[in-house]
Design a protein around this motif. Structure first.
Motif, PDB file in Angstrom:
ATOM      1  N   ALA A 463      -2.408  -7.555   5.574  1.00  0.00           N
ATOM      2  CA  ALA A 463      -3.922  -7.180   5.613  1.00  0.00           C
ATOM      3  C   ALA A 463      -4.125  -6.062   4.534  1.00  0.00           C
ATOM      4  CB  ALA A 463      -4.338  -7.054   7.057  1.00  0.00           C
ATOM      5  N   GLU A 464      -3.260  -5.144   4.709  1.00  0.00           N
ATOM      6  CA  GLU A 464      -3.562  -3.743   3.919  1.00  0.00           C
ATOM      7  C   GLU A 464      -3.445  -4.347   2.492  1.00  0.00           C
ATOM      8  OE1 GLU A 464      -1.960   0.526   3.593  1.00  0.00           O
ATOM      9  OE2 GLU A 464      -0.902  -0.720   5.115  1.00  0.00           O
ATOM     10  N   SER A 465      -2.432  -4.984   1.988  1.00  0.00           N
ATOM     11  CA  SER A 465      -1.967  -5.321   0.698  1.00  0.00           C
ATOM     12  C   SER A 465      -3.413  -6.145   0.169  1.00  0.00           C
ATOM     13  CB  SER A 465      -0.898  -6.165   0.384  1.00  0.00           C
ATOM     14  OG  SER A 465      -0.963  -7.314   1.055  1.00  0.00           O
ATOM     15  N   THR A 466      -3.962  -7.185   0.977  1.00  0.00           N
ATOM     16  CA  THR A 466      -5.112  -7.936   0.441  1.00  0.00           C
ATOM     17  C   THR A 466      -6.404  -7.526   0.523  1.00  0.00           C
ATOM     18  OG1 THR A 466      -4.921  -9.044   2.752  1.00  0.00           O
ATOM     19  CG2 THR A 466      -3.766  -9.881   1.123  1.00  0.00           C
ATOM     20  N   GLY A 467      -6.558  -6.219   1.395  1.00  0.00           N
ATOM     21  CA  GLY A 467      -7.885  -5.708   1.626  1.00  0.00           C
ATOM     22  C   GLY A 467      -8.758  -6.210   2.716  1.00  0.00           C
ATOM     23  N   VAL A 468      -8.185  -7.024   3.311  1.00  0.00           N
ATOM     24  CA  VAL A 468      -9.003  -7.973   4.382  1.00  0.00           C
ATOM     25  C   VAL A 468      -8.967  -7.397   5.855  1.00  0.00           C
ATOM     26  CG1 VAL A 468      -9.108 -10.173   5.490  1.00  0.00           C
ATOM     27  CG2 VAL A 468      -8.520 -10.208   3.203  1.00  0.00           C
ATOM     28  N   LYS A 469     -10.038  -7.374   6.264  1.00  0.00           N
ATOM     29  CA  LYS A 469     -10.135  -6.401   7.598  1.00  0.00           C
ATOM     30  C   LYS A 469      -9.669  -7.568   8.661  1.00  0.00           C
ATOM     31  CE  LYS A 469     -13.285  -3.922  10.603  1.00  0.00           C
ATOM     32  NZ  LYS A 469     -14.608  -3.417  10.792  1.00  0.00           N
ATOM     33  N   VAL A 470      -8.770  -7.165   9.641  1.00  0.00           N
ATOM     34  CA  VAL A 470      -8.360  -8.019  10.711  1.00  0.00           C
ATOM     35  C   VAL A 470      -8.075  -7.482  11.890  1.00  0.00           C
ATOM     36  CG1 VAL A 470      -6.738  -9.197   9.229  1.00  0.00           C
ATOM     37  CG2 VAL A 470      -5.750  -7.488  10.490  1.00  0.00           C
ATOM     38  N   GLU A 471      -8.412  -8.393  12.955  1.00  0.00           N
ATOM     39  CA  GLU A 471      -8.148  -7.996  14.166  1.00  0.00           C
ATOM     40  C   GLU A 471      -6.881  -8.641  14.697  1.00  0.00           C
ATOM     41  OE1 GLU A 471     -11.280  -7.995  17.472  1.00  0.00           O
ATOM     42  OE2 GLU A 471     -10.044  -9.744  18.286  1.00  0.00           O
ATOM     43  N   MET A 472      -5.819  -7.710  15.213  1.00  0.00           N
ATOM     44  CA  MET A 472      -4.421  -8.178  15.528  1.00  0.00           C
ATOM     45  C   MET A 472      -4.121  -8.143  17.064  1.00  0.00           C
ATOM     46  SD  MET A 472      -2.143  -8.655  13.331  1.00  0.00           S
ATOM     47  CE  MET A 472      -1.033  -9.969  14.360  1.00  0.00           C
ATOM     48  N   TRP A 473      -3.495  -9.435  17.318  1.00  0.00           N
ATOM     49  CA  TRP A 473      -3.125  -9.534  18.672  1.00  0.00           C
ATOM     50  C   TRP A 473      -1.575 -10.080  18.648  1.00  0.00           C
ATOM     51  CZ3 TRP A 473      -6.426  -9.506  23.080  1.00  0.00           C
ATOM     52  CH2 TRP A 473      -7.879  -9.006  22.929  1.00  0.00           C
ATOM     53  N   ALA A 474      -0.899  -9.375  19.953  1.00  0.00           N
ATOM     54  CA  ALA A 474       0.427  -9.640  19.876  1.00  0.00           C
ATOM     55  C   ALA A 474       0.797 -10.326  21.357  1.00  0.00           C
ATOM     56  CB  ALA A 474       1.260  -8.270  19.809  1.00  0.00           C
ATOM     57  N   VAL A 475       1.137 -11.540  21.542  1.00  0.00           N
ATOM     58  CA  VAL A 475       1.545 -12.251  22.700  1.00  0.00           C
ATOM     59  C   VAL A 475       2.918 -12.072  23.008  1.00  0.00           C
ATOM     60  CG1 VAL A 475       0.907 -14.016  24.139  1.00  0.00           C
ATOM     61  CG2 VAL A 475      -0.634 -13.497  22.365  1.00  0.00           C
ATOM     62  N   GLU A 476       3.275 -11.697  24.225  1.00  0.00           N
ATOM     63  CA  GLU A 476       4.783 -12.036  24.658  1.00  0.00           C
ATOM     64  C   GLU A 476       5.221 -11.882  25.789  1.00  0.00           C
ATOM     65  OE1 GLU A 476       8.509 -12.203  24.597  1.00  0.00           O
ATOM     66  OE2 GLU A 476       7.696 -12.291  22.484  1.00  0.00           O
TER      67      GLU A 476
END
Length: 786
Positions: A463-476
């Motif tokens: 996301a940082e390298s492409t400059g795209v804003k993201v919302e991140m979820w981690a499911v475990e």
């Protein structure tokens, strides 16, 4: 995921020196009658040898046995009896008397257990004459029994003098095999090595006198014609089959004068090689007059030395002569004269090097040792330790993995680099196509089955390298890994990740709001990322897991990474694995029914590359996301809303997972006769395929397919292949079609595989007959729980 390992805290790609396999040299003098003295053995050690052979009996014993056989044959002839199977049933063969001190120079000592004993090469266990065969067996048993009592740890036995598939030798090989089986029983702690040629070359020079020489009429005759290079392997296969793949039965392989074709080299590569033996005729002189080996011989050695248990190199009747070293320490070799030294002119030549006959072979092999290609990234000591080591497949849904297991996975930089590239391509294309997002201005991403979070880190970097804003979820679901994820979020990710502890199939999606009036409101995910793949692609239930979480994926543009994966098969010969599985089966009745995860190395791919029938063939494919109609059918089956009951699903199940069952029927072509011990399984996966633009159709992939891994994910080590064993080795003749049937079965609570191998051969332009078939194998008892 790779298979679980007990190792942890290491790097597959860490620092390692450019090194090569080491040669271990051995010494064998076929003319010796007595064991080496301590001084002679010490001399060999100083000459760079690590092991030496010793005879068990001497020429006096040989003369005694020859006289017994000669006298008995003469008596039979005088009485008009025959020494064949036509002899009368009441004929009594002579019985050898026990060994005497005059018959042997071997006695118990501190040094005897360091020697490799060599049985008398003049016996003929393959003789068609029952008298000679019986006496030969008695000699072998006497020598084996006595050597074992003296403390010898390993014994070399001269291989059969002829083969079952040539010259009517089936009776002889049967007798030989039975004798070896008996020898293994007599000496239960000794390793037995069969000294056998790679293939049966035309004999050169004077042949060894054997007991069969006493009966010239019945001595086997050598026939001319074409050489069948697989006959000696056939003989070895029968010997070890009769001995039930005994792990104490190994091969001392005679190197031929002319290197054979690659198929035979590969066949011996997978056998339990302990020695490669070199007689004088194998060497040729180079331009300087020193011994050397051809390029083809060198390549054979280089290949065999890559085995985890690399064979030792045994020099037979070449190299140092220790007979001049006496027990009192005197060197009785003739004194040097001026003729032994070079002239001043010769000594100044650049190519000149002082060498003696006793050292040139060792010096050459040590030079050859340094010419081997250095170890590759995949041949680090840690990865080499995994070669041909059986590991039970993971149960990721029913078991929680240990931290060390996650750590092993995380040390594979190639896999995570490919994931980061796939995520970056997906984000970039999403931005370029201006696709709608689940949350205004933000691409919502979720990692299902986050483990300790390496994919989450890669997603944030993408996301940082492409400059795209993201919302991140981690499911475990793993409660211990969940704690680690929370720590990672606080210390490494800066609180940018929403960490959820739950089975991914129970997750309702990103929480948008939660109020007493409206209750919780859940959103959708634009890009769903997972690393649920197993060695066969689907064997760790990736299809079932992703089916269960697909409801959170946004429509119609939601992306699954990976998008698809395929399973591939090839029949293989792997005696080592079959031996290991047979040993496990003594205490584990499910050993033959388990699809083992294993770093396959000592194997032979028995199928050839034939137009229309490649060596590796695709079994089936899974793609994600699955159609909405399939999801609706799953829901209907689970609710009991399908008219007509379960539709034939297994064990009375509702059939909700029937869409993930699979079947394949594959045909492989084997040009040469051989044996298969099971099926090797591999996978390939398309993580992301671009949908538009100039790079439309370009794929980011990972693969463990042997022929394509270098092009798609070179040096990736996260996954070892999977091995589907047969309960009995399946032997097949030349020009056979091996037909493989495999099923992926499910009963809504678990998933398992069933497999069947059949061998067919053509007997006419349009007629085939089945020549062999395995049992229908099933891993149902070891099924992966949903």
């Amino acid at each position: 995921m790779a298979s679980e390992s007990e190792a942890g805290g290491f790097s597959f790609r860490g620092d390692y020196r450019e090194n090569r396999p080491m040669f271990t040299l051995g010494y064998h003098d076929s003319k010796r009658e007595e064991p080496l003295s301590e001084l002679q053995y010490g001399y060999l050690l100083n000459q760079d040898f690590s092991v030496a052979t010793t005879p068990i009996t001497n020429s006096r014993f040989k003369s005694r046995v020859f006289k017994v056989v000669s006298d008995h044959l003469a008596t039979l002839k005088a009485n008009g009896e025959k020494g064949t199977s036509e002899a009368t049933a009441n004929r009594a063969d002579p019985i050898l008397l026990p060994l005497t001190p005059e018959d042997t120079g071997m006695f118990p000592s501190q040094a005897v257990n360091t020697y490799v004993a060599y049985t008398s090469p003049w016996i003929d266990l393959c003789s068609n004459d029952p008298v000679i065969a019986n006496i030969s067996r008695q000699v072998l048993n006497l020598e084996i029994n006595y050597a074992s009592w003296c403390g010898v740890k390993s014994i070399i036995i001269t291989g059969p003098g002829r083969d079952a598939s040539k010259d009517g030798g089936s009776q002889g090989i049967a007798q030989y095999s039975r004798a070896i089986q008996e020898a293994l029983t007599i000496a239960p702690a000794i390793t037995i090595l069969i000294h056998i040629p790679m293939y049966r070359e035309p004999p050169v020079g004077t042949q060894t006198e054997t007991l069969s020489s006493l009966d010239a009429e019945k001595a086997s005759k050598t026939t001319g014609g074409d050489i069948d290079i697989f006959t000696t392997w056939d003989s070895w296969h029968q010997i070890r089959s009769v001995c039930k793949y005994n792990p104490r039965l190994l091969v001392a392989l005679k190197m031929p004068r002319v290197a054979p074709e690659k198929d035979l080299q590969n066949r011996w590569f997978c056998e339990p090689l302990h020695y490669l033996t070199f007689s004088p005729e194998v060497f040729q002189k180079n331009k300087a007059g020193y011994p050397s080996l051809t390029k083809n011989h060198q390549e054979i050695i280089f290949a065999y030395m890559r085995l985890k248990n690399a064979p030792w190199l045994l020099l037979c009747d070449v190299g140092p002569d220790v007979r001049h070293i006496t027990d009192d320490g005197k060197d009785e070799k003739a004194p040097l004269t001026e003729a032994d030294f070079p002239s001043l002119e010769e000594a100044h030549k650049p190519a000149f090097r002082v060498s003696t006959d006793s050292s040139v072979y060792c010096e050459y092999l040590r030079w050859l040792e340094g010419q081997q290609p250095p170890f590759s990234v995949l041949e680090t000591p840690i990865l080499t330790n995994f070669q041909d080591w059986l590991q039970s497949p993971l149960q990721p849904l029913s078991d929680n993995l240990e931290s060390a297991t996650y750590e092993v996975f995380e040390n594979d930089a190639i896999k995570y680099d490919q994931y980061e590239l796939a995520i970056a391509e997906a984000l970039k294309e999403w931005s370029e196509l201006k696709l709608p997002t689940s949350k205004p201005g933000v691409v919502v991403m979720a990692v299902a089955g986050s483990g300790r979070g390496p994919i989450v880190t890669k997603a944030l970097q993408a996301a940082e390298s492409t400059g795209v804003k993201v919302e991140m979820w981690a499911v475990e679901k793993n409660p211990n890994a969940y704690v680690y994820l929370l720590r990672q979020n606080a210390q490494k990710w800066g609180g940018k990740v929403n960490v959820i502890k739950t089975d991914m199939r129970a997750w309702k999606g990103p929480l948008i709001s939660d109020s007493p009036e409206t209750g919780p409101v859940y959103g959708k995910v634009d890009i769903l990322i997972s690393e649920l793949l197993g060695s066969f692609g689907d064997n760790e239930l990736s299809p079932e897991c992703l089916d269960g979480i697909q409801h959170v994926l946004a429509k119609p543009h939601g992306i699954s990474i990976p998008q698809s994966y395929t399973a591939h098969l090839s029949p293989i010969a792997t005696p080592k694995l079959y031996t290991d599985i047979s040993a496990r089966a003594q205490t584990d009745p499910s050993a033959y029914d388990t699809p083992w995860v294993v770093s396959l190395f000592s194997l032979d791919f028995v199928a050839q590359r034939v137009p229309g029938h490649p060596r590796f063939q695709q079994a089936w494919e899974f793609s994600h996301p699955i159609p909405d109609s399939t999801l609706e059918a799953i829901a209907a089956r689970r609710s009991g809303g399908v008219v007509g009951g379960t539709g034939g699903s297994m064990a009375g199940a509702a059939g909700a997972n029937d869409h993930n069952s699979r079947f394949c029927h594959l045909t492989f072509v084997a040009r040469t006769r051989g044996v298969t011990h099971g099926l090797a399984g591999y996978f390939e996966s398309t993580l992301y395929e671009q949908k538009a633009g100039p790079n439309k159709g370009r794929k980011t992939e990972i693969s463990i397919h042997p022929e394509r891994i270098d092009a798609k994910s070179k040096d990736m080590v996260s996954w070892f292949p999977i091995f589907f064993p047969l309960k009995q080795p399946l032997y097949f003749p030349a020009d056979t079609e091996l037909e493989v049937s495999m099923w992926r079965q499910t009963d809504d609570t678990k998933v398992w595989y069933e497999w069947l191998v059949e061998a067919w051969t053509w007997v006419g332009p349009s007629t085939r007959v089945k020549v062999a078939s395995s049992e229908l194998c099933s891993s149902r008892k070891m099924a992966c729980l949903m």
